[in-house]
Write an enzyme that holds these catalytic residues in place. Structure first.
Site, PDB file in Angstrom:
ATOM      1  N   GLU A  97       1.155   3.061  -7.631  1.00  0.00           N
ATOM      2  CA  GLU A  97       1.122   2.388  -6.443  1.00  0.00           C
ATOM      3  C   GLU A  97       2.422   3.508  -5.389  1.00  0.00           C
ATOM      4  O   GLU A  97       3.671   4.031  -6.019  1.00  0.00           O
ATOM      5  CB  GLU A  97       1.568   1.549  -6.503  1.00  0.00           C
ATOM      6  CG  GLU A  97       1.998   0.113  -5.438  1.00  0.00           C
ATOM      7  CD  GLU A  97       0.713   0.129  -4.222  1.00  0.00           C
ATOM      8  OE1 GLU A  97       0.053   1.800  -4.133  1.00  0.00           O
ATOM      9  OE2 GLU A  97       0.448  -0.803  -4.023  1.00  0.00           O
ATOM     10  N   ASP A  98       2.375   3.860  -4.593  1.00  0.00           N
ATOM     11  CA  ASP A  98       3.388   3.769  -3.014  1.00  0.00           C
ATOM     12  C   ASP A  98       4.521   3.461  -2.830  1.00  0.00           C
ATOM     13  O   ASP A  98       5.343   3.694  -3.012  1.00  0.00           O
ATOM     14  CB  ASP A  98       2.887   4.636  -1.888  1.00  0.00           C
ATOM     15  CG  ASP A  98       1.711   3.335  -1.091  1.00  0.00           C
ATOM     16  OD1 ASP A  98       2.311   1.729  -1.777  1.00  0.00           O
ATOM     17  OD2 ASP A  98       1.353   3.587   0.214  1.00  0.00           O
ATOM     18  N   ASP A 101       5.754  -3.298  -2.449  1.00  0.00           N
ATOM     19  CA  ASP A 101       6.673  -4.456  -1.346  1.00  0.00           C
ATOM     20  C   ASP A 101       6.669  -6.399  -1.213  1.00  0.00           C
ATOM     21  O   ASP A 101       7.452  -6.536  -1.905  1.00  0.00           O
ATOM     22  CB  ASP A 101       5.986  -4.680   0.200  1.00  0.00           C
ATOM     23  CG  ASP A 101       6.908  -4.857   1.622  1.00  0.00           C
ATOM     24  OD1 ASP A 101       8.093  -5.199   1.645  1.00  0.00           O
ATOM     25  OD2 ASP A 101       6.193  -4.838   2.319  1.00  0.00           O
ATOM     26  N   LYS A 129      10.854  -2.630  -2.789  1.00  0.00           N
ATOM     27  CA  LYS A 129      11.865  -3.484  -1.701  1.00  0.00           C
ATOM     28  C   LYS A 129      11.434  -4.139  -2.679  1.00  0.00           C
ATOM     29  O   LYS A 129      10.656  -5.499  -1.858  1.00  0.00           O
ATOM     30  CB  LYS A 129      10.469  -3.120  -0.284  1.00  0.00           C
ATOM     31  CG  LYS A 129      10.941  -1.952   0.444  1.00  0.00           C
ATOM     32  CD  LYS A 129      10.655  -2.302   1.622  1.00  0.00           C
ATOM     33  CE  LYS A 129       9.131  -2.433   2.683  1.00  0.00           C
ATOM     34  NZ  LYS A 129       8.828  -2.693   3.987  1.00  0.00           N
ATOM     35  N   PHE A 150      10.974  -0.333   6.818  1.00  0.00           N
ATOM     36  CA  PHE A 150       9.138   0.416   6.974  1.00  0.00           C
ATOM     37  C   PHE A 150       9.672   1.835   7.038  1.00  0.00           C
ATOM     38  O   PHE A 150      10.457   2.542   7.818  1.00  0.00           O
ATOM     39  CB  PHE A 150       8.979  -0.165   8.514  1.00  0.00           C
ATOM     40  CG  PHE A 150       7.459   0.174   8.331  1.00  0.00           C
ATOM     41  CD1 PHE A 150       6.408  -0.385   7.681  1.00  0.00           C
ATOM     42  CD2 PHE A 150       6.783   1.387   9.019  1.00  0.00           C
ATOM     43  CE1 PHE A 150       5.223  -0.030   7.410  1.00  0.00           C
ATOM     44  CE2 PHE A 150       5.300   2.181   8.970  1.00  0.00           C
ATOM     45  CZ  PHE A 150       4.444   0.852   8.009  1.00  0.00           C
ATOM     46  N   ASP A 157       1.754   5.839   5.538  1.00  0.00           N
ATOM     47  CA  ASP A 157       1.487   6.279   6.731  1.00  0.00           C
ATOM     48  C   ASP A 157       1.770   5.270   7.598  1.00  0.00           C
ATOM     49  O   ASP A 157       2.312   4.227   7.467  1.00  0.00           O
ATOM     50  CB  ASP A 157      -0.087   6.133   6.986  1.00  0.00           C
ATOM     51  CG  ASP A 157      -0.457   4.983   6.743  1.00  0.00           C
ATOM     52  OD1 ASP A 157      -0.141   4.274   5.930  1.00  0.00           O
ATOM     53  OD2 ASP A 157      -1.434   4.561   7.399  1.00  0.00           O
ATOM     54  N   ARG A 163       1.185  10.765   6.772  1.00  0.00           N
ATOM     55  CA  ARG A 163       1.317  10.988   5.229  1.00  0.00           C
ATOM     56  C   ARG A 163       1.500  12.520   4.610  1.00  0.00           C
ATOM     57  O   ARG A 163       1.802  12.390   3.556  1.00  0.00           O
ATOM     58  CB  ARG A 163      -0.281  10.911   5.166  1.00  0.00           C
ATOM     59  CG  ARG A 163      -0.734   9.416   4.895  1.00  0.00           C
ATOM     60  CD  ARG A 163      -2.137   9.014   4.756  1.00  0.00           C
ATOM     61  NE  ARG A 163      -3.122   7.993   5.278  1.00  0.00           N
ATOM     62  CZ  ARG A 163      -2.294   6.999   4.461  1.00  0.00           C
ATOM     63  NH1 ARG A 163      -1.704   6.013   3.866  1.00  0.00           N
ATOM     64  NH2 ARG A 163      -3.360   5.424   4.430  1.00  0.00           N
TER      65      ARG A 163
HETATM   66  P1  5GP Z   1       2.503  -5.363  -0.658  1.00  0.00           P
HETATM   67  O1  5GP Z   1       1.404  -5.935  -0.921  1.00  0.00           O
HETATM   68  O2  5GP Z   1       3.662  -4.978  -2.177  1.00  0.00           O
HETATM   69  O3  5GP Z   1       3.441  -6.112   0.198  1.00  0.00           O
HETATM   70  O4  5GP Z   1       2.040  -3.911   0.229  1.00  0.00           O
HETATM   71  C1  5GP Z   1       1.798  -3.031  -0.437  1.00  0.00           C
HETATM   72  C2  5GP Z   1       1.503  -1.945   0.512  1.00  0.00           C
HETATM   73  O5  5GP Z   1       1.192  -2.499   1.877  1.00  0.00           O
HETATM   74  C3  5GP Z   1       1.844  -0.537   0.153  1.00  0.00           C
HETATM   75  O6  5GP Z   1       0.875   0.010  -1.220  1.00  0.00           O
HETATM   76  C4  5GP Z   1       2.153  -0.115   1.488  1.00  0.00           C
HETATM   77  O7  5GP Z   1       0.389   0.570   1.637  1.00  0.00           O
HETATM   78  C5  5GP Z   1       2.182  -0.936   2.505  1.00  0.00           C
HETATM   79  N1  5GP Z   1       3.667  -1.137   2.556  1.00  0.00           N
HETATM   80  C6  5GP Z   1       4.394  -2.024   2.630  1.00  0.00           C
HETATM   81  N2  5GP Z   1       5.521  -1.587   2.578  1.00  0.00           N
HETATM   82  C7  5GP Z   1       5.675  -0.147   3.065  1.00  0.00           C
HETATM   83  C8  5GP Z   1       6.202   0.108   4.177  1.00  0.00           C
HETATM   84  O8  5GP Z   1       7.244   0.463   4.149  1.00  0.00           O
HETATM   85  N3  5GP Z   1       6.210   1.897   4.623  1.00  0.00           N
HETATM   86  C9  5GP Z   1       4.135   1.598   4.750  1.00  0.00           C
HETATM   87  N4  5GP Z   1       4.039   2.964   5.629  1.00  0.00           N
HETATM   88  N5  5GP Z   1       3.842   1.128   4.281  1.00  0.00           N
HETATM   89  C10 5GP Z   1       4.054   0.381   3.308  1.00  0.00           C
END
Ligand code: 5GP
Length: 173
Positions: A97-98, A101, A129, A150, A157, A163
């Site tokens: 995963e990137d 959050d 995060k 962010f 992206d 990206r």
């Molecule tokens: P979660 O479900 O954990 O809230 O979010 C996961 C997804 O949200 C990540 O795979 C990513 O695509 C997006 N995301 C969360 N935080 C960021 C951020 O700071 N920057 C970007 N570009 N995408 C984020």
């Protein structure tokens, strides 16, 4: 474009951390063919570098997931837009995963993939995060822990842009 970006991790810092993660991941899966599951699109650059840092046999799989819809805050909804092409039953699997959050996406992915009977299912995320977590998820390997800002670049992206940056930067609106 770069006026709104503050570099957080340079290409060199990322490369050094990716090399460490590759060694650590192989050490935890000795002599196993590892099925590496890339969560599209954000982790594609990370995955491409990471698999080259994992010695031994790996398979590549891709999973399309939509959780953000072009903005800077989560919709909370998770949807599989492209499923795996192959079965993962009995395989040692690594979700790439990137960023984790709120944790909602990873929680959904773990629940969805665990029922397919993998031998093991671990998670590596380039970024974490933890300050924004809404649900507890086990992330086995983390590249870098960051504050609740962010970020873009190195696969991440904003509205499909940024990206291709070789570094990770905080986007300042
Ligand atoms: P979660 O479900 O954990 O809230 O979010 C996961 C997804 O949200 C990540 O795979 C990513 O695509 C997006 N995301 C969360 N935080 C960021 C951020 O700071 N920057 C970007 N570009 N995408 C984020």
């Amino acid at each position: 474009m770069s006026a709104n970006l503050r570099v957080l991790f340079s290409a060199e810092q990322i490369a050094a951390r990716v090399a460490e993660l590759g060694r650590e991941i192989r050490a935890a899966h000795p002599d196993q063919t590892l099925t590496v599951i890339c969560v599209l699109k954000g982790s594609s650059l990370f995955m491409a570098d990471l698999v080259r840092a994992i010695p031994g046999d790996v398979r590549l799989e891709f999973l399309g997931v939509a959780s953000y819809h072009g903005g800077t805050s989560s919709s909370g909804a998770v949807q599989i837009t492209q499923d795996l092409r192959a079965s993962i039953e009995g395989q040692a699997c690594l979700i790439v995963e990137d960023i984790v959050d709120t944790g909602l996406t990873m929680d959904y992915l773990l629940r969805t993939l665990a029922v397919r009977g993998p031998r093991s299912l671990r998670v590596v995320s380039l970024l974490d995060k933890p300050g924004n977590r809404e649900i507890e998820v086990a992330v086995d390997y983390v590249g870098f822990t960051i504050p609740d800002e962010f970020v873009v670049g190195y696969g991440l992206d904003l509205g499909e842009l940024y990206r291709n940056l070789p570094y990770v930067a905080v986007y300042v609106p």
